[in-house]
Motif scaffolding. Structure first.
Motif, PDB file in Angstrom:
ATOM      1  N   PHE A 295       0.844  -1.185   0.000  1.00 28.02           N
ATOM      2  CA  PHE A 295       0.000   0.000   0.000  1.00 28.02           C
ATOM      3  C   PHE A 295       0.884   1.241   0.000  1.00 28.02           C
ATOM      4  O   PHE A 295       1.929   1.247   0.662  1.00 28.02           O
ATOM      5  N   PRO A 296       0.477   2.314  -0.677  1.00 26.62           N
ATOM      6  CA  PRO A 296       1.181   3.586  -0.512  1.00 26.62           C
ATOM      7  C   PRO A 296       0.831   4.180   0.846  1.00 26.62           C
ATOM      8  O   PRO A 296      -0.168   3.785   1.470  1.00 26.62           O
ATOM      9  N   PRO A 297       1.620   5.134   1.335  1.00 21.92           N
ATOM     10  CA  PRO A 297       1.330   5.724   2.648  1.00 21.92           C
ATOM     11  C   PRO A 297      -0.080   6.298   2.757  1.00 21.92           C
ATOM     12  O   PRO A 297      -0.691   6.235   3.833  1.00 21.92           O
ATOM     13  N   GLU A 298      -0.581   6.835   1.659  1.00 22.21           N
ATOM     14  CA  GLU A 298      -1.920   7.431   1.680  1.00 22.21           C
ATOM     15  C   GLU A 298      -3.011   6.406   1.966  1.00 22.21           C
ATOM     16  O   GLU A 298      -4.132   6.778   2.330  1.00 22.21           O
ATOM     17  N   ARG A 299      -2.686   5.130   1.807  1.00 22.48           N
ATOM     18  CA  ARG A 299      -3.666   4.080   2.065  1.00 22.48           C
ATOM     19  C   ARG A 299      -3.296   3.255   3.308  1.00 22.48           C
ATOM     20  O   ARG A 299      -3.676   2.098   3.445  1.00 22.48           O
ATOM     21  N   ALA A 300      -2.591   3.875   4.239  1.00 19.58           N
ATOM     22  CA  ALA A 300      -2.234   3.176   5.476  1.00 19.58           C
ATOM     23  C   ALA A 300      -3.474   2.689   6.215  1.00 19.58           C
ATOM     24  O   ALA A 300      -3.477   1.605   6.801  1.00 19.58           O
ATOM     25  N   ALA A 301      -4.535   3.475   6.175  1.00 21.43           N
ATOM     26  CA  ALA A 301      -5.775   3.064   6.849  1.00 21.43           C
ATOM     27  C   ALA A 301      -6.302   1.765   6.252  1.00 21.43           C
ATOM     28  O   ALA A 301      -6.785   0.886   6.981  1.00 21.43           O
ATOM     29  N   ASP A 302      -6.220   1.623   4.937  1.00 21.84           N
ATOM     30  CA  ASP A 302      -6.678   0.393   4.295  1.00 21.84           C
ATOM     31  C   ASP A 302      -5.823  -0.802   4.726  1.00 21.84           C
ATOM     32  O   ASP A 302      -6.334  -1.917   4.915  1.00 21.84           O
ATOM     33  N   ALA A 303      -4.525  -0.580   4.871  1.00 18.84           N
ATOM     34  CA  ALA A 303      -3.642  -1.656   5.329  1.00 18.84           C
ATOM     35  C   ALA A 303      -4.020  -2.101   6.737  1.00 18.84           C
ATOM     36  O   ALA A 303      -4.045  -3.302   7.043  1.00 18.84           O
ATOM     37  N   HIS A 304      -4.333  -1.144   7.613  1.00 18.95           N
ATOM     38  CA  HIS A 304      -4.745  -1.487   8.977  1.00 18.95           C
ATOM     39  C   HIS A 304      -6.082  -2.210   8.967  1.00 18.95           C
ATOM     40  O   HIS A 304      -6.284  -3.170   9.720  1.00 18.95           O
ATOM     41  N   ARG A 305      -7.000  -1.760   8.120  1.00 19.05           N
ATOM     42  CA  ARG A 305      -8.300  -2.442   8.046  1.00 19.05           C
ATOM     43  C   ARG A 305      -8.134  -3.887   7.593  1.00 19.05           C
ATOM     44  O   ARG A 305      -8.780  -4.799   8.127  1.00 19.05           O
ATOM     45  N   ALA A 306      -7.293  -4.096   6.607  1.00 18.41           N
ATOM     46  CA  ALA A 306      -7.067  -5.447   6.106  1.00 18.41           C
ATOM     47  C   ALA A 306      -6.472  -6.337   7.194  1.00 18.41           C
ATOM     48  O   ALA A 306      -6.861  -7.503   7.347  1.00 18.41           O
ATOM     49  N   LEU A 307      -5.533  -5.797   7.961  1.00 21.74           N
ATOM     50  CA  LEU A 307      -4.921  -6.566   9.038  1.00 21.74           C
ATOM     51  C   LEU A 307      -5.959  -6.930  10.096  1.00 21.74           C
ATOM     52  O   LEU A 307      -6.048  -8.077  10.539  1.00 21.74           O
ATOM     53  N   GLU A 308      -6.763  -5.947  10.493  1.00 22.28           N
ATOM     54  CA  GLU A 308      -7.715  -6.170  11.570  1.00 22.28           C
ATOM     55  C   GLU A 308      -8.885  -7.045  11.143  1.00 22.28           C
ATOM     56  O   GLU A 308      -9.564  -7.636  11.991  1.00 22.28           O
ATOM     57  N   ALA A 309      -9.115  -7.158   9.839  1.00 21.51           N
ATOM     58  CA  ALA A 309     -10.176  -8.039   9.348  1.00 21.51           C
ATOM     59  C   ALA A 309      -9.803  -9.501   9.513  1.00 21.51           C
ATOM     60  O   ALA A 309     -10.670 -10.381   9.503  1.00 21.51           O
ATOM     61  N   GLY A 310      -8.505  -9.795   9.673  1.00 23.94           N
ATOM     62  CA  GLY A 310      -8.042 -11.156   9.889  1.00 23.94           C
ATOM     63  C   GLY A 310      -7.816 -11.900   8.587  1.00 23.94           C
ATOM     64  O   GLY A 310      -8.176 -11.443   7.498  1.00 23.94           O
ATOM     65  N   GLY A 311      -7.191 -13.053   8.725  1.00 20.57           N
ATOM     66  CA  GLY A 311      -6.953 -13.900   7.563  1.00 20.57           C
ATOM     67  C   GLY A 311      -5.757 -13.509   6.719  1.00 20.57           C
ATOM     68  O   GLY A 311      -5.535 -14.099   5.658  1.00 20.57           O
ATOM     69  N   VAL A 312      -4.972 -12.528   7.166  1.00 22.94           N
ATOM     70  CA  VAL A 312      -3.800 -12.097   6.400  1.00 22.94           C
ATOM     71  C   VAL A 312      -2.699 -13.138   6.545  1.00 22.94           C
ATOM     72  O   VAL A 312      -2.405 -13.596   7.652  1.00 22.94           O
ATOM     73  N   ARG A 313      -2.107 -13.519   5.431  1.00 20.25           N
ATOM     74  CA  ARG A 313      -1.002 -14.480   5.453  1.00 20.25           C
ATOM     75  C   ARG A 313       0.263 -13.764   5.021  1.00 20.25           C
ATOM     76  O   ARG A 313       0.405 -13.359   3.873  1.00 20.25           O
ATOM     77  N   GLY A 314       1.183 -13.579   5.950  1.00 20.40           N
ATOM     78  CA  GLY A 314       2.322 -12.711   5.715  1.00 20.40           C
ATOM     79  C   GLY A 314       2.019 -11.346   6.304  1.00 20.40           C
ATOM     80  O   GLY A 314       1.219 -11.208   7.230  1.00 20.40           O
ATOM     81  N   ARG A 315       2.623 -10.313   5.756  1.00 19.67           N
ATOM     82  CA  ARG A 315       2.433  -8.967   6.286  1.00 19.67           C
ATOM     83  C   ARG A 315       2.044  -7.990   5.190  1.00 19.67           C
ATOM     84  O   ARG A 315       2.562  -8.046   4.070  1.00 19.67           O
ATOM     85  N   GLN A 316       1.125  -7.080   5.529  1.00 17.03           N
ATOM     86  CA  GLN A 316       0.877  -5.925   4.687  1.00 17.03           C
ATOM     87  C   GLN A 316       2.074  -4.986   4.827  1.00 17.03           C
ATOM     88  O   GLN A 316       2.682  -4.895   5.897  1.00 17.03           O
TER      89      GLN A 316
END
Length: 328
Positions: A295-316
């Motif tokens: 994600f670009p810095p401007e989409r940091a919120a989206d990266a956090h949302r994806a992490l908190e939604a669960g199911g991430v394999r690896g790291r955003q």
């Protein structure tokens, strides 16, 4: 310089791109031109204000981020290091220290927080290794299991759990691990000897594979008391978040002399030898550098949302572009 920070605590929407003064390396320090910063659960705790009591010496905007990867571009006066300007590097960052977090175009750190990035890795891949790899390494070092013993890993498909499986195998341990049906093949590829179904009653399935109990559990899934029945008398439990913190329960009345180790990764914040060792294992293919998305810095919120939604394999991973500079 551009950075991502929070002026007020809250959900992902409070993350903002901000302009901050560009830092420079002082004695004993180096500066990294950051190309990638991984997004970790600890970053969400800072954003939400859970660690506010640890930020008393810093001024907002507070900056999350505990992993950085990029190019070393400045060495402070009198700094003793074999790193050179232009080296591709990775680093573990402690956001509660004066450096602030890794979500920034430049970050200044003590030289012993920085190591060479694994040869052949992208900046994004290298950024997934320091915090999670050192967390798994510290957990195993605290457990001190000799080769041939058995360790169980919960949350084995996740970033920390995956590194715990691979490092345990590199240490010569027998590894039991949990996985959902969709992750079973992944966890087997990581090297687990036995894979059982994940869930609240996972301890029973670990016991079926190790009838006398496992020697230790690395609890990356934060199951807490639910995994205690899997551990043999006198065994150990490695917790990857302190008891009572969000996502954990308070452990009381531990059975049969089980020892609990709280894994606090800042203990390895300046263990450059450990970080260099992780890099070498990654180069050898013994550790898998898994990027879930960028994600670009401007989409940091989206990266956090994806992490908190669960199911991430690896790291955003947040990727910082540098205009008019070669992406080394």
């Amino acid at each position: 310089m551009r950075a991502v920070g929070v002026e007020r605590y809250g959900g992902p929407e409070v993350l903002r791109v901000v302009e901050l003064p560009e830092p420079h390396a002082g004695p004993g320090q180096v500066r990294i031109r950051v190309h990638a910063a991984a997004v970790n659960p600890a970053d969400t705790l800072l954003r939400a204000g859970v660690v506010d009591h640890l930020l008393t010496e810093l001024d907002p905007p507070y900056r999350p981020g505990q992993d950085a990867a990029g190019v070393l571009d400045e060495i402070g006066p009198g700094t003793q290091t074999d790193l050179r300007v232009g080296d591709r590097v990775m680093a573990i960052v402690t956001p509660i220290e004066p450096s602030g977090g890794a979500y920034a175009e430049y970050i200044v750190l003590d030289a012993d927080q920085v190591a060479h990035a694994p040869a052949g890795s992208s900046h994004a891949e290298a950024a997934t290794l320091p915090l999670n790899g050192l967390t798994a390494r510290l957990a195993l070092d605290m457990l001190r299991l000799p080769p041939g013993r058995t360790v169980a890993v919960t949350g084995a498909a996740g970033a920390v759990g995956g590194y715990a499986v691979q490092l345990a195998k590199a240490d010569g341990l027998r590894v039991l691990a949990d996985a959902s049906p969709s992750d079973e093949e992944l966890v087997r590829r990581l090297g687990a000897d036995v894979v059982v179904a994940r869930g609240a009653d996972v301890a029973e399935r670990f016991r079926a594979a190790a009838p006398d109990g496992v020697d230790a559990v690395i609890d990356a899934a934060l199951l807490g008391t639910a995994v205690l029945p899997a551990i043999r008398p006198g065994g150990a439990l490695a917790l990857l978040r302190s008891t009572g913190e969000p996502g954990t329960d308070l452990l009381a009345g531990l059975p049969n002399g089980v020892t609990v180790h709280e894994v606090y990764v800042p203990q390895y914040g300046h263990a450059r030898d450990k970080l260099e060792q992780l890099g070498r294992l990654a180069e050898q293919g013994a550790l898998s550098l898994r990027v879930a998305g960028t994600f670009p810095p401007e989409r940091a919120a989206d990266a956090h949302r994806a992490l908190e939604a669960g199911g991430v394999r690896g790291r955003q991973v947040l990727e910082f572009g540098h205009q008019n500079q070669e992406n080394v």
